[in-house]
Scaffold this motif. Structure first.
Motif, short mmCIF file in Angstrom:
data_model
loop_
_atom_site.label_atom_id
_atom_site.label_comp_id
_atom_site.label_asym_id
_atom_site.label_seq_id
_atom_site.Cartn_x
_atom_site.Cartn_y
_atom_site.Cartn_z
N ILE A 3 9.39 -20.81 63.17
CA ILE A 3 8.39 -20.56 64.22
C ILE A 3 8.71 -19.32 65.06
CG2 ILE A 3 9.39 -21.96 66.09
CD1 ILE A 3 5.67 -21.97 65.06
N THR A 4 9.99 -19.03 65.29
CA THR A 4 10.36 -17.89 66.15
C THR A 4 9.85 -16.56 65.58
OG1 THR A 4 12.31 -19.11 66.90
CG2 THR A 4 12.24 -16.76 67.39
N PRO A 5 10.16 -16.21 64.30
CA PRO A 5 9.62 -14.94 63.76
C PRO A 5 8.09 -14.91 63.72
CG PRO A 5 11.37 -15.79 62.34
CD PRO A 5 11.04 -16.87 63.31
N ILE A 6 7.46 -16.08 63.43
CA ILE A 6 5.99 -16.13 63.36
C ILE A 6 5.38 -15.78 64.71
CG2 ILE A 6 4.01 -17.70 63.11
CD1 ILE A 6 5.54 -19.09 60.83
N VAL A 7 5.90 -16.40 65.78
CA VAL A 7 5.38 -16.15 67.14
C VAL A 7 5.56 -14.67 67.51
CG1 VAL A 7 5.78 -16.61 69.61
CG2 VAL A 7 5.66 -18.51 67.98
N LEU A 8 6.73 -14.12 67.23
CA LEU A 8 7.03 -12.73 67.61
C LEU A 8 6.19 -11.73 66.80
CD1 LEU A 8 10.90 -13.04 67.99
CD2 LEU A 8 9.23 -12.81 69.83
N ILE A 9 6.02 -12.00 65.50
CA ILE A 9 5.20 -11.11 64.66
C ILE A 9 3.74 -11.18 65.11
CG2 ILE A 9 4.28 -10.76 62.31
CD1 ILE A 9 7.12 -11.71 61.32
N ALA A 10 3.25 -12.40 65.38
CA ALA A 10 1.86 -12.59 65.82
C ALA A 10 1.60 -11.84 67.12
CB ALA A 10 1.56 -14.08 65.99
N LEU A 11 2.53 -11.94 68.06
CA LEU A 11 2.37 -11.25 69.35
C LEU A 11 2.34 -9.73 69.14
CD1 LEU A 11 2.08 -11.77 72.38
CD2 LEU A 11 4.57 -11.74 72.56
N GLY A 12 3.19 -9.24 68.24
CA GLY A 12 3.22 -7.81 67.93
C GLY A 12 1.92 -7.31 67.33
N LEU A 13 1.21 -8.17 66.61
CA LEU A 13 -0.09 -7.81 66.02
C LEU A 13 -1.22 -7.95 67.02
CD1 LEU A 13 0.32 -9.64 62.58
CD2 LEU A 13 0.41 -7.17 62.95
N ILE A 14 -1.09 -8.91 67.96
CA ILE A 14 -2.15 -9.17 68.94
C ILE A 14 -2.25 -8.05 69.98
CG2 ILE A 14 -2.79 -10.69 70.88
CD1 ILE A 14 -1.65 -13.03 69.12
N LEU A 15 -1.10 -7.53 70.44
CA LEU A 15 -1.12 -6.52 71.52
C LEU A 15 -1.97 -5.28 71.19
CD1 LEU A 15 2.50 -6.62 73.01
CD2 LEU A 15 0.44 -7.69 73.88
N PRO A 16 -1.86 -4.68 69.98
CA PRO A 16 -2.73 -3.54 69.66
C PRO A 16 -4.21 -3.91 69.66
CG PRO A 16 -0.89 -3.63 68.13
CD PRO A 16 -0.87 -4.89 68.92
N ALA A 17 -4.52 -5.16 69.27
CA ALA A 17 -5.93 -5.62 69.28
C ALA A 17 -6.45 -5.70 70.73
CB ALA A 17 -6.03 -6.98 68.60
N ILE A 18 -5.59 -6.20 71.64
CA ILE A 18 -5.96 -6.26 73.07
C ILE A 18 -6.17 -4.85 73.61
CG2 ILE A 18 -5.19 -6.93 75.39
CD1 ILE A 18 -3.60 -9.24 74.03
#
Length: 477
Positions: free
Chosen positions: A453-468
């Motif tokens: 879960i830790t890498p998934i959460v961190l990778i997801a957040l890294g992908l979400i920020l450019p979208a925001i």
């Protein structure tokens, strides 16, 4: 030793090798190798890891550092120059995200070191309910987040002092341990047996899923890249320094393992794995003190050096990776404006809040773990699967550099042969990726859950920020 050439101070290759050695290597690596790989059976793995992974890795870092000698952003700058701004953002994000777990482990490690430094053992600390120890870790973590937000610089100096003293203690341990049988021949030592069975590992699931520990141990030499062009005749002397580094690290790992083998029975270690992962280094220094009839003196010195080192590294790990991520040229294009906010002390205050939520969340969720030793063991394993992910960008940047080498000038190349360069780049990339993925497995369901879960959460957040950020820019138009 420094030589002067054309009014510029140039380091000798021996100076660079010693700098790199103190940056890359530590006593904890010896302990982890001994604990996870059945004592002296780790030696085969150390030698293979140094020859087939560490040496090409260090030489690739040298070529990248020599090519981009004026870049101060490290790996992100290399990726930016070879692959473009968007990939540079992802490289910067990975470097920062890896430190979320690392930050959690520093608070835990600092309190454990303090328990050894005050009580001379961790019986009381390990006997506390996990909720209490995690609450204490959270309080320490939040305090140092506040320190980071105030921009207090003194801890950076402490980190250097602590790092140097820990390095000296690591070398002294090996020398003093081998001298101990001559000084105190009647103490209890285990005999060293150099037969094939005791040196060759058992290639099973435990072995394959622990290899990330060794990759984590030998990684990080990209930190010395700014010094490539500060060496006299880098094309000749840099590879010489890196080979010297590899030899010193290999000798330290092998002799350190033999020193540990004189003290501890691998069967006992395997039956108490979490205890030795958490306390092995302190137990080793404590036993060394017994051999020299000075009680716990060496253990207390090591403990307090570690307290300073863990807590000062905690502050630097909150601050430095955040500055690398948010302070880069790419940040403005991919990261929402609110995260780039600076307070009056020049700290990225909302970025620090992001660290509080993520690292603090990891500290809080571990309150459900059975005991403090298990918490420490989980964090060592989680670090070994997440931290090496940042090395992937070193190899990706190197492959891209060789692909477009006609666009860049360099004072040093690992090899002029393109096929060999590509092979080294892809080999190190694949070994790192495989070890990270294999390292995720754990027979303990909660550790396995955290590792996934830790890498998934961190990778997801890294992908979400450019979208925001994209939506933010669209609204502004």
């Amino acid at each position: 030793m420094v030589e002067t050439t054309n009014n510029q101070k140039k380091m000798t290759w021996t100076t660079l090798a010693m700098m790199a050695f103190s940056t890359v290597w530590g006593f904890g690596n010896v302990v982890n190798g001994f604990v996870y790989f059945d004592g002296t059976r780790v030696i085969f793995s150390w030698v293979i890891m140094f020859l087939l992974y560490f040496v090409p890795y260090a030489l690739m870092v040298g070529e990248l550092g020599a090519t981009f000698k004026n870049s101060e952003g490290g790996v992100s700058s290399w990726v930016n120059a070879t692959m473009g701004a968007k990939w540079a953002y992802y490289a910067g994000w990975t470097y920062w995200a890896c430190h979320v777990v690392y930050i959690s482990s520093k608070g835990t490690g600092g309190l454990r070191a303090m328990a050894w430094g005050i009580f001379g053992n961790t019986k009381w600390y390990d006997g506390l309910p996990t909720a209490y120890t995690q609450l204490a870790t959270l309080v320490v973590f939040l305090f140092f987040c506040w320190v980071a937000s105030r921009g207090i610089p003194v801890l950076k100096g402490l980190a250097t002092i602590a790092g140097s003293s820990m390095f000296i203690m690591s070398i002294l341990f090996i020398i003093m341990m081998f001298a101990a049988p001559a000084i105190n021949p009647h103490a209890s030592y285990y005999s060293l047996n150099f037969n094939w069975k005791n040196l060759m590992p058992t290639f099973n699931i435990k072995y394959l899923t622990s290899l990330s520990i060794l990759v984590f141990a030998v990684g990080g030499c990209e930190k010395i890249s700014p010094y490539v062009n500060k060496v006299k005749d880098p094309s000749k002397n840099f590879p010489k320094a890196m080979m010297a580094l590899a030899i010193m690290v290999m000798i330290s790992a092998i002799l350190g393992t033999f020193a540990m083998a004189l003290m501890f029975d691998p069967k006992v270690v395997n039956n108490n794995l979490n205890e030795y992962i958490s306390n092995g280094a302190y137990m080793a220094f404590d036993r060394l003190g017994e051999y020299y009839h000075v009680g716990g003196l060496f253990m207390y010195i090591y403990s307090w050096c570690n307290v300073i080192g863990q807590f000062s590294t905690l502050v630097i790990s909150i601050d430095a990776p955040l500055r690398m991520l948010l302070g880069s040229k790419e940040a403005a294009n991919f990261i929402p404006k609110k995260l780039l906010k600076l307070n009056k002390h020049g700290a990225y205050i909302n970025g620090i809040w992001m660290v509080v939520i993520l690292s603090g969340g990891l500290i809080a969720i571990q309150a459900f773990v059975p005991d403090a030793q298990t918490v420490m063991a989980q964090l060592v394993k989680l670090n070994s699967t997440t931290m090496p992910m940042r090395y992937l960008w070193v190899f990706a940047a190197y492959i891209a550099l060789r692909k477009h080498q006609e666009q860049f000038e360099t004072s040093y190349q690992m090899t002029k042969h393109q096929g060999l360069a590509y092979t080294a780049g892809y080999w190190c990339f694949l070994v790192t990726a495989a070890c990270c993925l294999l390292g995720i497995y754990s027979p303990d369901p909660f550790t396995l859950f955290l590792n996934i879960i830790t890498p998934i959460v961190l990778i997801a957040l890294g992908l979400i920020l450019p979208a925001i950020k994209k939506r933010e820019m669209a609204k502004a138009e």
